[in-house]
Design a protein around this motif. Structure first.
Motif, PDB file in Angstrom:
ATOM      1  N   LEU A  41       0.831  -1.205   0.000  1.00  0.00           N
ATOM      2  CA  LEU A  41       0.000   0.000   0.000  1.00  0.00           C
ATOM      3  C   LEU A  41       0.865   1.254   0.000  1.00  0.00           C
ATOM      4  N   ASP A  42       1.914   1.263   0.808  1.00  0.00           N
ATOM      5  CA  ASP A  42       2.823   2.414   0.836  1.00  0.00           C
ATOM      6  C   ASP A  42       3.438   2.659  -0.540  1.00  0.00           C
ATOM      7  N   SER A  43       3.820   1.594  -1.221  1.00  0.00           N
ATOM      8  CA  SER A  43       4.411   1.713  -2.559  1.00  0.00           C
ATOM      9  C   SER A  43       3.401   2.207  -3.585  1.00  0.00           C
ATOM     10  N   ALA A  44       2.135   1.881  -3.387  1.00  0.00           N
ATOM     11  CA  ALA A  44       1.101   2.250  -4.358  1.00  0.00           C
ATOM     12  C   ALA A  44       0.639   3.694  -4.205  1.00  0.00           C
ATOM     13  N   LEU A  45       0.823   4.285  -3.031  1.00  0.00           N
ATOM     14  CA  LEU A  45       0.330   5.644  -2.788  1.00  0.00           C
ATOM     15  C   LEU A  45       1.053   6.664  -3.648  1.00  0.00           C
ATOM     16  N   VAL A  68      -4.997  -1.378   9.052  1.00  0.00           N
ATOM     17  CA  VAL A  68      -4.079  -1.059   7.949  1.00  0.00           C
ATOM     18  C   VAL A  68      -4.862  -0.400   6.813  1.00  0.00           C
ATOM     19  N   LEU A  69      -5.997  -0.966   6.470  1.00  0.00           N
ATOM     20  CA  LEU A  69      -6.810  -0.415   5.379  1.00  0.00           C
ATOM     21  C   LEU A  69      -7.396   0.947   5.748  1.00  0.00           C
ATOM     22  N   LEU A  70      -7.890   1.087   6.968  1.00  0.00           N
ATOM     23  CA  LEU A  70      -8.454   2.371   7.398  1.00  0.00           C
ATOM     24  C   LEU A  70      -7.389   3.468   7.438  1.00  0.00           C
TER      25      LEU A  70
END
Length: 123
Positions: A41-45, A68-70
């Motif tokens: 998720l960090d890489s996708a932001l 994590v999702l929130l």
């Protein structure tokens, strides 16, 4: 011991479809397996990016996975990105319903429906 290890294994497969980054989750998401999801998720932001988290292959998600999702949803808003959920079903869908988290995410039946929603909305 091997069969149980396979059953509990968690994976994140990252692909790009149209202009969206799709993270397909499989297995069990909990405190011990959440780091690969955080990393993906960090890489996708990125500003303007659309992130689709496909939960169809997820058999279990605890409060760590939900958090994590929130948290990433908030990070995405700050970054000018959008985090959407796809394929909620079974016990994972129930957990999202019970906690009310299903009301804060855009949710789609599957990746195709999510991609169509943008195409239809932009027409």
């Amino acid at each position: 011991m091997e069969p149980e290890a396979d059953r509990e294994r968690f994976t994140v497969a990252v692909t790009t479809v149209d202009a969206a980054v799709v993270l397909a989750l499989a297995g069990e998401l909990d405190h011990d397996t959440a780091q690969p999801l955080r990393d993906a998720l960090d890489s996708a932001l990125a500003p303007g990016r659309r992130i689709l988290v496909d939960l169809a292959g997820l058999g279990f998600c605890d409060s760590t996975g939900l958090n994590v999702l929130l948290n990433t949803r908030l990070d995405a808003q700050q970054a000018g990105a959008v985090l959407e959920l796809v394929g909620l079903r079974g016990p994972v869908a129930r957990m999202f319903q019970i906690t009310g988290a299903d009301g804060v995410f855009p949710i789609h039946a599957d990746v195709t429906a999510a991609l169509s929603a943008v195409r239809d909305g932009g027409a």
